[in-house]
Design a protein around this motif. Structure first.
Motif, PDB file in Angstrom:
ATOM      1  N   UNK A 105       0.958  -1.883   0.228  1.00 27.39           N
ATOM      2  CA  UNK A 105       0.032  -0.453   0.112  1.00 27.39           C
ATOM      3  C   UNK A 105       0.492   1.040  -0.144  1.00 27.39           C
ATOM      4  N   UNK A 106       0.085   2.341  -0.193  1.00 25.02           N
ATOM      5  CA  UNK A 106       0.957   3.707   0.199  1.00 25.02           C
ATOM      6  C   UNK A 106       0.273   4.649   1.019  1.00 25.02           C
ATOM      7  N   UNK A 107       1.171   5.264   1.828  1.00 23.73           N
ATOM      8  CA  UNK A 107       1.109   6.137   2.714  1.00 23.73           C
ATOM      9  C   UNK A 107       1.221   8.087   2.824  1.00 23.73           C
ATOM     10  N   UNK A 108       0.506   8.980   2.648  1.00 22.03           N
ATOM     11  CA  UNK A 108       0.406  10.400   2.058  1.00 22.03           C
ATOM     12  C   UNK A 108       0.466  11.390   3.933  1.00 22.03           C
ATOM     13  N   UNK A 109       1.950  11.000   3.960  1.00 25.62           N
ATOM     14  CA  UNK A 109       2.132  12.095   5.156  1.00 25.62           C
ATOM     15  C   UNK A 109       1.987  13.954   5.044  1.00 25.62           C
ATOM     16  N   UNK A 110       1.269  14.289   5.774  1.00 24.39           N
ATOM     17  CA  UNK A 110       0.583  16.017   5.989  1.00 24.39           C
ATOM     18  C   UNK A 110       2.003  16.099   6.513  1.00 24.39           C
ATOM     19  N   UNK A 111       3.076  16.927   6.121  1.00 26.96           N
ATOM     20  CA  UNK A 111       3.873  17.733   7.229  1.00 26.96           C
ATOM     21  C   UNK A 111       4.472  16.641   7.653  1.00 26.96           C
ATOM     22  N   UNK A 112       5.734  17.858   8.405  1.00 25.07           N
ATOM     23  CA  UNK A 112       6.393  16.632   9.150  1.00 25.07           C
ATOM     24  C   UNK A 112       7.363  17.801  10.116  1.00 25.07           C
ATOM     25  N   UNK A 113       7.369  17.394  11.520  1.00 30.47           N
ATOM     26  CA  UNK A 113       7.773  18.281  12.630  1.00 30.47           C
ATOM     27  C   UNK A 113       9.601  18.476  12.541  1.00 30.47           C
ATOM     28  N   UNK A 114       9.656  19.137  13.720  1.00 30.52           N
ATOM     29  CA  UNK A 114      11.217  19.596  13.837  1.00 30.52           C
ATOM     30  C   UNK A 114      12.187  18.686  13.994  1.00 30.52           C
ATOM     31  N   UNK A 115      13.440  17.850  13.546  1.00 30.37           N
ATOM     32  CA  UNK A 115      13.975  16.733  13.697  1.00 30.37           C
ATOM     33  C   UNK A 115      14.578  17.209  14.523  1.00 30.37           C
TER      34      UNK A 115
END
Length: 272
Positions: free
Chosen positions: A262-272
């Motif tokens: 399957x595929x996964x779509x992620x909107x945005x990410x936090x600062x690492x």
């Protein structure tokens, strides 16, 4: 290198005068056909329709992100009536590698679900579209396809073909059990390097990550992806614009993981 939609759109539009004559005059005009599946009107007045693209054997067309050597689709709905907004729901594409280039494609037949907000939810929608597509087999060429349809305001019966295409979209971060998404940012002579750390279970097989920036003047390279246990790590270069500093808003990035299962779509990410 994944070129931005605007940059490639400009290239595509530059080619259109030679390729966008009536399809009968184009030697490749018959390799793709398009029609609108009328779909149904929801209780809230919105409408769900479908754009069906059928390609001849061996031909491919591109996802919203075409990849290293592809041509992005460009849509013009300006001739439509009773249309406030139209959003395309993109089914998960196939990863296509050729000659060191990576592309994201559909072949044979694909239905792109259309989520439509009419200006008047009780009235029909007149859909008029001009679509510029890149298609590839032994050669890659741009084509123009024109579509027209009247979408009834009274048909409420779900079309199983469109419903199946909706089910083929990437999972959301919650559906894909993404526990956390962080992005580390590093300066680079050509712009800025982004390293995304995605805490998530495997999507199956060899996972490929696509990082999208919403700013049309930016270009994003093909991401290099590896897995360290329960964390998927993807590294890509965002090229700086011709002038000015590059400011990166991590929350505006879109990260798509394409796996065998399957595929996964992620909107945005936090600062690492």
């Amino acid at each position: 290198m994944i070129k931005s939609a605007t940059c490639l759109s400009m290239l595509l539009l530059a080619l259109v005068p030679a390729a966008a004559r009536p399809l009968a005059a184009n030697p490749y005009g018959d390799v793709v056909s398009a029609r609108v599946l009328d779909g149904w009107r929801e209780a809230d007045g919105s409408h769900v329709a479908g754009l069906e693209l059928t390609l001849e054997d061996g031909w491919k067309t591109y996802w919203r992100v075409p990849g290293s050597a592809g041509i992005p689709p460009v849509f013009n709905w300006a001739g439509s009536g009773n249309l406030e907004t139209l959003d395309i729901v993109w089914p998960s594409p196939e990863v296509w590698n050729q000659g060191g280039d990576r592309s994201y494609v559909y072949h044979d037949r694909v239905i792109l679900p259309l989520r439509i907000t009419p200006e008047d939810g009780a009235a029909p929608v007149r859909l008029e579209g001009e679509i510029f597509l890149g298609v590839c087999k032994n050669v890659c060429v741009p084509l123009e396809v024109t579509i027209s349809a009247e979408l009834s305001a009274t048909d409420q019966k779900t079309d199983p073909r469109i419903a199946a295409a909706l089910a083929g979209r990437p999972y959301s971060a919650a559906e894909g059990r993404v526990r956390r998404a962080t992005c580390h940012v590093f300066p680079d002579p050509k712009g800025m390097r982004v390293e995304a750390h995605l805490q998530m279970p495997s999507a199956g097989g060899r996972e490929v990550t696509v990082i999208e920036a919403p700013w049309p003047e930016l270009m994003v390279s093909d991401a290099v992806t590896r897995r360290e246990g329960g964390t998927l790590i993807a590294n890509a270069l965002i090229h700086a614009p011709m002038s000015g500093a590059l400011h990166l808003d991590r929350s505006a990035l879109k990260i798509t993981v394409l796996g065998q299962s399957y595929a996964v779509e992620i909107d945005g990410c936090e600062a690492g």
